[in-house]
Design a protein around this motif. Structure first.
Motif, mmCIF file in Angstrom:
data_model
loop_
_atom_site.group_PDB
_atom_site.id
_atom_site.type_symbol
_atom_site.label_atom_id
_atom_site.label_comp_id
_atom_site.label_asym_id
_atom_site.label_seq_id
_atom_site.Cartn_x
_atom_site.Cartn_y
_atom_site.Cartn_z
ATOM 1 N N ILE A 122 10.375 -2.417 -15.517
ATOM 2 C CA ILE A 122 9.169 -1.893 -14.740
ATOM 3 C C ILE A 122 8.256 -1.432 -15.640
ATOM 4 C CG2 ILE A 122 10.607 -0.882 -12.848
ATOM 5 C CD1 ILE A 122 10.659 1.747 -14.226
ATOM 6 N N GLU A 123 6.774 -1.139 -15.293
ATOM 7 C CA GLU A 123 5.941 -1.024 -16.040
ATOM 8 C C GLU A 123 5.685 0.809 -16.296
ATOM 9 O OE1 GLU A 123 2.867 -2.887 -13.180
ATOM 10 O OE2 GLU A 123 1.816 -1.278 -14.446
ATOM 11 N N PRO A 124 5.172 1.201 -17.138
ATOM 12 C CA PRO A 124 5.108 2.923 -17.536
ATOM 13 C C PRO A 124 4.593 3.526 -16.419
ATOM 14 C CG PRO A 124 4.318 1.752 -19.423
ATOM 15 C CD PRO A 124 4.627 0.615 -18.301
ATOM 16 N N SER A 125 3.706 2.775 -15.593
ATOM 17 C CA SER A 125 3.105 3.731 -14.224
ATOM 18 C C SER A 125 4.113 3.750 -13.203
ATOM 19 C CB SER A 125 1.971 2.724 -13.828
ATOM 20 O OG SER A 125 0.942 2.759 -14.687
ATOM 21 N N SER A 126 5.442 2.830 -13.276
ATOM 22 C CA SER A 126 6.362 3.228 -12.276
ATOM 23 C C SER A 126 7.507 4.020 -12.824
ATOM 24 C CB SER A 126 7.059 1.935 -12.183
ATOM 25 O OG SER A 126 6.312 0.848 -11.778
ATOM 26 N N ALA A 127 7.403 4.101 -14.104
ATOM 27 C CA ALA A 127 8.463 5.121 -14.941
ATOM 28 C C ALA A 127 8.164 6.410 -14.725
ATOM 29 C CB ALA A 127 8.585 4.231 -16.145
ATOM 30 N N GLY A 183 -6.455 -5.111 -14.132
ATOM 31 C CA GLY A 183 -5.123 -4.776 -14.044
ATOM 32 C C GLY A 183 -4.541 -5.113 -12.625
ATOM 33 N N ASN A 184 -3.435 -4.654 -12.077
ATOM 34 C CA ASN A 184 -2.740 -5.031 -11.001
ATOM 35 C C ASN A 184 -3.631 -5.308 -9.733
ATOM 36 O OD1 ASN A 184 -0.262 -5.230 -12.617
ATOM 37 N ND2 ASN A 184 0.236 -2.940 -11.772
ATOM 38 N N HIS A 185 -4.504 -4.710 -9.395
ATOM 39 C CA HIS A 185 -5.468 -4.655 -8.236
ATOM 40 C C HIS A 185 -6.262 -5.947 -8.418
ATOM 41 C CE1 HIS A 185 -8.151 -3.920 -5.013
ATOM 42 N NE2 HIS A 185 -9.079 -3.889 -6.001
ATOM 43 N N VAL A 236 6.407 9.452 -5.955
ATOM 44 C CA VAL A 236 5.341 8.266 -6.057
ATOM 45 C C VAL A 236 4.322 8.724 -7.034
ATOM 46 C CG1 VAL A 236 3.629 7.124 -4.397
ATOM 47 C CG2 VAL A 236 5.304 8.229 -3.609
ATOM 48 N N PRO A 237 4.108 7.416 -7.741
ATOM 49 C CA PRO A 237 2.972 7.725 -8.703
ATOM 50 C C PRO A 237 1.711 8.060 -8.260
ATOM 51 C CG PRO A 237 4.049 5.715 -8.972
ATOM 52 C CD PRO A 237 4.447 6.284 -7.815
ATOM 53 N N ILE A 238 0.949 8.794 -8.926
ATOM 54 C CA ILE A 238 -0.520 8.944 -8.422
ATOM 55 C C ILE A 238 -1.538 8.360 -9.547
ATOM 56 C CG2 ILE A 238 -2.236 10.697 -7.318
ATOM 57 C CD1 ILE A 238 0.069 12.550 -6.787
ATOM 58 N N GLY A 239 -2.367 7.438 -9.113
ATOM 59 C CA GLY A 239 -3.637 7.168 -9.962
ATOM 60 C C GLY A 239 -4.753 7.676 -9.385
ATOM 61 N N GLY A 240 -5.630 6.692 -8.519
ATOM 62 C CA GLY A 240 -6.591 7.183 -7.370
ATOM 63 C C GLY A 240 -6.044 7.736 -6.264
ATOM 64 N N SER A 257 3.168 -6.092 -8.166
ATOM 65 C CA SER A 257 3.340 -4.734 -7.960
ATOM 66 C C SER A 257 2.796 -4.625 -6.408
ATOM 67 C CB SER A 257 1.952 -4.131 -8.729
ATOM 68 O OG SER A 257 0.748 -4.343 -8.050
ATOM 69 N N PHE A 258 2.779 -3.248 -5.950
ATOM 70 C CA PHE A 258 2.339 -3.001 -4.514
ATOM 71 C C PHE A 258 0.958 -3.282 -4.171
ATOM 72 C CE2 PHE A 258 -0.499 0.507 -4.815
ATOM 73 C CZ PHE A 258 -0.366 0.877 -5.903
ATOM 74 N N LYS A 259 0.036 -3.489 -5.199
ATOM 75 C CA LYS A 259 -1.216 -3.723 -4.840
ATOM 76 C C LYS A 259 -1.667 -4.827 -3.772
ATOM 77 C CE LYS A 259 -3.642 -0.732 -7.731
ATOM 78 N NZ LYS A 259 -2.632 0.183 -8.768
ATOM 79 N N PRO A 276 -10.048 -0.401 -5.253
ATOM 80 C CA PRO A 276 -8.709 -0.473 -5.677
ATOM 81 C C PRO A 276 -7.863 0.554 -4.902
ATOM 82 C CG PRO A 276 -10.011 0.488 -7.346
ATOM 83 C CD PRO A 276 -10.794 -0.173 -6.491
ATOM 84 N N TYR A 277 -8.600 1.655 -4.411
ATOM 85 C CA TYR A 277 -7.708 2.870 -3.718
ATOM 86 C C TYR A 277 -8.510 3.290 -2.608
ATOM 87 C CZ TYR A 277 -10.090 5.489 -7.430
ATOM 88 O OH TYR A 277 -10.720 6.105 -8.263
ATOM 89 N N ASP A 278 -9.885 3.601 -2.833
ATOM 90 C CA ASP A 278 -10.544 4.446 -1.936
ATOM 91 C C ASP A 278 -11.285 3.695 -0.735
ATOM 92 O OD1 ASP A 278 -10.933 7.181 -1.408
ATOM 93 O OD2 ASP A 278 -12.954 7.209 -2.246
ATOM 94 N N GLY A 305 -1.788 2.265 -15.268
ATOM 95 C CA GLY A 305 -2.414 1.929 -13.753
ATOM 96 C C GLY A 305 -2.845 3.742 -13.558
ATOM 97 N N LEU A 306 -2.543 4.443 -14.037
ATOM 98 C CA LEU A 306 -2.580 5.980 -13.443
ATOM 99 C C LEU A 306 -3.784 6.605 -14.403
ATOM 100 C CD1 LEU A 306 1.049 6.962 -13.316
ATOM 101 C CD2 LEU A 306 -0.146 5.748 -11.685
ATOM 102 N N ARG A 307 -4.770 5.763 -15.150
ATOM 103 C CA ARG A 307 -5.677 6.350 -15.887
ATOM 104 C C ARG A 307 -6.918 6.695 -14.901
ATOM 105 N NH1 ARG A 307 -5.219 2.053 -20.925
ATOM 106 N NH2 ARG A 307 -3.146 2.843 -21.502
HETATM 107 C C1 LIG Z 1 -2.573 1.089 -9.291
HETATM 108 C C2 LIG Z 1 -1.054 1.399 -9.538
HETATM 109 C C3 LIG Z 1 -0.800 2.886 -9.393
HETATM 110 C C4 LIG Z 1 -1.478 3.871 -8.847
HETATM 111 O O1 LIG Z 1 -1.622 3.565 -7.444
HETATM 112 P P1 LIG Z 1 -3.110 4.474 -6.917
HETATM 113 O O2 LIG Z 1 -3.232 3.831 -5.533
HETATM 114 O O3 LIG Z 1 -4.224 4.131 -7.668
HETATM 115 O O4 LIG Z 1 -2.717 5.820 -6.761
HETATM 116 C C5 LIG Z 1 0.751 2.895 -9.571
HETATM 117 N N1 LIG Z 1 1.458 1.996 -10.313
HETATM 118 C C6 LIG Z 1 1.086 0.907 -10.482
HETATM 119 C C7 LIG Z 1 1.974 -0.228 -11.291
HETATM 120 C C8 LIG Z 1 -0.193 0.425 -10.183
HETATM 121 O O5 LIG Z 1 -0.721 -0.726 -10.507
#
Ligand SMILES: *Cc1c(COP(=O)(O)O)cnc(C)c1O
Length: 315
Positions: free
Chosen positions: A273-278, A76-78, A173-177, A49-51, A144-146, A229-231
């Protein structure tokens, strides 16, 4: 706030560790979505992941400042990314995870060389513990993000897209934090502001959507969206002002739309890909982007899925 200069510096700082991931194309998805569809393949990134981009930028700075111990609070990914980079730099890392974290994620953290401490079931319990551990051992906690270094690290994706696909019109782009999107927004809006950046959240994890509507950070109750990843329950204090300043549009997608998009990408593009990407593909497939015949880049943010659950989660 971060500025473009921070993102450029981050790129120099992390480029010996991270991959410049390819941009993929699909003509089938282009037909379905009514745009030329491209995909920034961060599911093929180190640690899946991009983390790793933000984690590397943060942890390298900490180690330069003589940190001898690193902590994070994420199963998770972080967590995996922090374990990997700390190990690579020869500094011990402890990742604080929930007591009910699944075994495959714990094994990934261990495989990357991280130590594990189990604590509670909520991030409200884990976060203070990870910070406390850092203080006790003269270490550094990695959010993880802030965090400005984390955000700048994630923004390097934006710089790469600008070079790899010069006539990009839209980035999704997906948005979590909000670490990923605030970094990308900084890179894009300070270098090529004509490019539209559209964020995507699951309908049940719409904290950034509500925060934008209310004009202030707004939190939501815990959600069980498949996009794990977006919870996050609310956008970050550092990420949200950037989202507020620059984001062009925010789209919400349903659980069914996410599953359909993930299945489609696996079946037709052969990409896991994982659902957070989808969620990004879901937004494009359901024609919610509000653009036509444009060059659209969806960020495939990660590809870490628990293989044994895959058949039951995709539709
Ligand atoms: C962490 C994560 C996100 C969300 O990233 P944020 O920086 O929290 O907005 C999206 N997709 C994947 C796969 C992640 O691991």
């Amino acid at each position: 706030m971060i500025i473009i200069h921070d993102v450029i510096q981050a790129r120099e700082n992390i480029s010996d560790i991270t991959h410049e991931t390819p941009i993929l194309h699909s003509s089938q998805l282009s037909d379905i979505c009514g745009n030329k569809m491209y995909f920034k393949a961060e599911h093929l990134q180190k640690t899946g992941s991009f983390k790793i981009r933000g984690a590397t930028n943060r942890v390298k700075r900490a180690v330069n400042d003589r940190a001898t111990f690193i902590t994070a609070a994420s199963s998770g990914n972080h967590g995996q990314a922090v374990a990997y980079i700390a190990n690579k730099l020869g500094v011990p890392a402890t990742i604080v995870v929930p007591v009910d974290a699944n075994e495959s994620k714990l094994n990934a953290i261990k495989a990357f060389g991280g130590m594990i401490e189990k604590c509670g079931t909520t991030s409200a319990e884990r976060l203070p513990r990870a910070k406390e551990l850092a203080t006790e051992h003269n270490g550094v906690f990695t959010p993880p993000y802030d965090d400005l270094f984390v955000m700048a690290g994630q923004g390097t994706i934006g710089l790469e897209i600008l070079e790899q696909l010069e006539d990009t019109d839209v980035i999704v782009v997906p948005i979590g934090g909000g670490g990923l999107i605030s970094g990308i927004l900084t890179a894009i809006k300070q270098k090529k502001p004509k490019i539209k950046v559209i964020g995507v959240e699951p309908e049940t994890a719409n904290d950034t959507y509500l925060s934008l509507r209310n004009g202030k950070i707004t939190s939501i109750p815990a959600t069980t969206t498949i996009a794990d990843g977006l919870r996050t329950s609310q956008p970050g204090n550092l990420t949200f002002p950037i989202v507020q300043k620059y984001l062009d549009d925010l789209v919400l997608v349903s659980e069914e739309e996410i599953k359909l998009a993930q299945s489609f990408v696996l079946e037709r593009m052969k990409q896991l890909i994982e659902p957070s990407s989808a969620v990004t593909v879901a937004a494009a497939m359901s024609r919610k982007l509000g653009v036509e015949d444009k060059n659209v880049v969806c960020v495939f943010s990660g590809g870490n899925v628990y293989i044994r659950n895959l058949a039951s989660t995709i539709s």
